[in-house]
Each structure stands twice: as C-alpha cells, then as structure tokens.
Design an enzyme around this catalytic site. Structure first.
Site, PDB file in Angstrom:
ATOM      1  N   SER A  16       0.824  -1.218   0.000  1.00 55.10           N
ATOM      2  CA  SER A  16       0.000   0.000   0.000  1.00 55.10           C
ATOM      3  C   SER A  16       0.857   1.267   0.000  1.00 55.10           C
ATOM      4  O   SER A  16       0.454   2.280  -0.580  1.00 55.10           O
ATOM      5  CB  SER A  16      -0.981  -0.005   1.180  1.00 55.10           C
ATOM      6  OG  SER A  16      -0.312   0.182   2.403  1.00 55.10           O
ATOM      7  N   HIS A 112       9.097   3.229   8.345  1.00 58.41           N
ATOM      8  CA  HIS A 112       8.968   2.336   9.498  1.00 58.41           C
ATOM      9  C   HIS A 112       7.771   2.793  10.320  1.00 58.41           C
ATOM     10  O   HIS A 112       7.608   3.985  10.578  1.00 58.41           O
ATOM     11  CB  HIS A 112      10.250   2.387  10.338  1.00 58.41           C
ATOM     12  CG  HIS A 112      10.210   1.468  11.510  1.00 58.41           C
ATOM     13  ND1 HIS A 112      10.421   0.102  11.386  1.00 58.41           N
ATOM     14  CD2 HIS A 112       9.952   1.684  12.811  1.00 58.41           C
ATOM     15  CE1 HIS A 112      10.298  -0.461  12.579  1.00 58.41           C
ATOM     16  NE2 HIS A 112      10.015   0.482  13.462  1.00 58.41           N
ATOM     17  N   ASP A 148      16.863   0.064  11.209  1.00 54.20           N
ATOM     18  CA  ASP A 148      15.961   1.142  11.667  1.00 54.20           C
ATOM     19  C   ASP A 148      16.713   2.256  12.396  1.00 54.20           C
ATOM     20  O   ASP A 148      16.216   2.809  13.382  1.00 54.20           O
ATOM     21  CB  ASP A 148      14.853   0.573  12.576  1.00 54.20           C
ATOM     22  CG  ASP A 148      14.007  -0.476  11.871  1.00 54.20           C
ATOM     23  OD1 ASP A 148      13.874  -0.400  10.636  1.00 54.20           O
ATOM     24  OD2 ASP A 148      13.493  -1.387  12.550  1.00 54.20           O
ATOM     25  N   ALA A 176      -1.239   7.686   7.855  1.00 52.22           N
ATOM     26  CA  ALA A 176      -0.203   8.728   7.925  1.00 52.22           C
ATOM     27  C   ALA A 176       0.995   8.356   7.043  1.00 52.22           C
ATOM     28  O   ALA A 176       1.586   9.211   6.384  1.00 52.22           O
ATOM     29  CB  ALA A 176       0.239   8.928   9.371  1.00 52.22           C
TER      30      ALA A 176
HETATM   31  C1  GAR Z   1       4.030  -0.667   6.556  1.00 56.30           C
HETATM   32  O1  GAR Z   1       3.321  -0.345   7.719  1.00 56.30           O
HETATM   33  C2  GAR Z   1       5.490  -0.349   6.722  1.00 56.30           C
HETATM   34  O2  GAR Z   1       5.735   0.800   7.492  1.00 56.30           O
HETATM   35  C3  GAR Z   1       5.968  -1.580   7.434  1.00 56.30           C
HETATM   36  O3  GAR Z   1       5.296  -2.648   6.824  1.00 56.30           O
HETATM   37  C4  GAR Z   1       4.058  -2.188   6.324  1.00 56.30           C
HETATM   38  C5  GAR Z   1       3.957  -2.538   4.866  1.00 56.30           C
HETATM   39  O4  GAR Z   1       2.684  -2.266   4.383  1.00 56.30           O
HETATM   40  N1  GAR Z   1       7.389  -1.714   7.336  1.00 56.30           N
HETATM   41  C6  GAR Z   1       8.140  -2.262   8.285  1.00 56.30           C
HETATM   42  O5  GAR Z   1       7.685  -2.740   9.313  1.00 56.30           O
HETATM   43  C7  GAR Z   1       9.624  -2.274   7.987  1.00 56.30           C
HETATM   44  N2  GAR Z   1      10.355  -2.601   9.154  1.00 56.30           N
HETATM   45  P1  GAR Z   1       2.465  -2.061   2.835  1.00 56.30           P
HETATM   46  O6  GAR Z   1       3.064  -3.290   2.151  1.00 56.30           O
HETATM   47  O7  GAR Z   1       0.974  -2.007   2.665  1.00 56.30           O
HETATM   48  O8  GAR Z   1       3.157  -0.797   2.433  1.00 56.30           O
END
Ligand code: GAR
Length: 221
Positions: A16, A112, A148, A176
């Site tokens: 996303s 993150h 991180d 956000a």
């Molecule tokens: C997001 O919340 C991102 O911040 C997190 O994984 C999710 C991915 O969602 N990333 C981490 O935790 C990295 N350490 P998405 O595939 O829908 O963008």
C-alpha cells in the site's frame, strides 16, 4: 524541471505504501518516477497491483539464491540495468548486508511504522501498546547497516486511543504513512535533504510555513 529521479520500490507484501508512491508520482511536477517495483516474494499482492498498472515489475525470490550476497548481486545488476537513482523500501521485510547498504548510502530510504528511535524491528504496534505510549506514528529515514537507525528525514504522529488494538493503531499509522512517504521521497528526490557523515543535512532550511502551534495532544485537552 530537472530530470526525474528513477526510483525502484522494494516490497514484500501488500504494497500500500508503494501504491501511495506510484499515485503521487503521477503528478507531472513530482520529482521522481517509479521505474521499477521489485518483490522478494513472487506472490506479493502489491506486485500484482503494480503489474496491473503497467509498471515494470520483477519478482526476485530470495529462496532461489544460495546466499544473501547472491540475492543482492542479482538485485544490484537489475538496479544498474534500470539506471535506478534511488531505492525506496516499502514493507520490504528482508535485512540487507552492510555491503549492499553502503553501496546505496544516501540513496536508499525506508518507512517504518513507529516514531523512531522507539520500537525498532517487528510488531511495532504491539510494542507501542505494551509500552503505553499515548502517541505513535511513522518515520521515513535513510537506510544504514544498523536496522531502523539511519538519519530521520520525516515523521508523522498519531494518537494512541485507549481502545486500540494493534490492528486499529496500524490502520491509523498506515494512513499517515501514505501521506508522509510520498512527501519525503519528493524531498530527497529534489535534493532538499541529504545524508552526510554527521546525519541529515537540510538544503531547504526554510521551515517558516510549518505550523508551530500544531501539536498532537493525546488525550485531547
Ligand atoms: C508498513 O506499515 C510499513 O511501514 C511496514 O510494513 C508495512 C507494509 O505495508 N514496514 C516495516 O515494518 C519495515 N520494518 P504495505 O506493504 O501495505 O506498504
């Protein structure tokens, strides 16, 4: 306008945030284009979405490589062939070697789902709820070998509500993320901030349009 930066977005799942970057990059004056979407998981839903949009996509299944170095060697040659300027990690759930990270120093960013340096690693929303913080959020930062830990480019804060579960908090933070990431990628692509030995350096030092009275209060006053 100067030439758009060529971005590779690396994902592992839903994608996303990648979607938010792709949508932002459709604006004619956006300083970057999404030249390539790569997933280390061939079945990632985000990869199918990107393919559907007609974007260049690539599944690079890490299971098919005998080592992290081999996987990254292949990744590096793909990025080179595609003339990529900037890597955006967007839910890319694979640690990278210091060699690879150093090669892309100052040219690789990540999002993150916490206010770093709090709650590194996985299960950030569980961590936030367990710690009892009343405000959480998300962070866009340059990637360094330590997980991180790179220089922070931007953050967004959201309240943590008493009834929150990890899922409800994740949803509020994710909304956000979708606003923060495209904005911070534009900052980097325009060269308004860059990574130096000492940390983040702002080219654009004018924060005069920031609303200094705008604080997030939780609980509300
Ligand atoms: C997001 O919340 C991102 O911040 C997190 O994984 C999710 C991915 O969602 N990333 C981490 O935790 C990295 N350490 P998405 O595939 O829908 O963008």
């Amino acid at each position: 306008m100067t030439e758009k930066k060529r971005v590779a977005v690396l994902i592992s799942g839903r994608g996303s945030n990648m979607q938010a970057l792709v949508e932002a990059a459709r604006a004619p004056d956006y300083p970057a284009e999404i030249a390539l979407v790569i997933s280390n998981r061939p079945e990632a839903p985000g990869l199918a979405w990107a393919k559907d949009q007609g974007l260049h996509t690539l599944a690079l299944d890490h299971n098919l490589y005998e080592s992290r170095e081999h996987f990254e060697g292949q990744l590096q040659s793909v990025l080179g062939l595609a003339k990529i300027d900037l890597i955006a990690l967007a839910g890319f759930m694979r640690l990278m070697t210091a060699d690879f990270v150093n090669r892309w120093q100052g040219r690789m960013i990540n999002i993150h789902p916490s206010l770093l340096p709090a709650f590194k690693g996985l299960d950030t929303h569980e961590q936030a709820l367990a710690a009892g913080v009343r405000i959480s959020g998300c962070t866009v930062h340059f990637v360094v070998p330590e997980m991180d830990a790179g220089p922070i480019i931007g953050q967004a804060a959201v309240p943590v509500l008493p009834a929150d579960t990890p899922e409800t908090l994740a949803g509020r933070v994710l909304a956000a993320e979708h606003r923060l990431y495209p904005a911070m990628m534009a900052v980097v692509a325009r060269g308004q901030a860059h990574m130096a030995e000492t940390g983040l350096v702002w080219q654009r030092t004018d924060f005069s349009n920031i609303n200094q009275a705008e604080a997030v209060f939780s609980p509300p006053l």
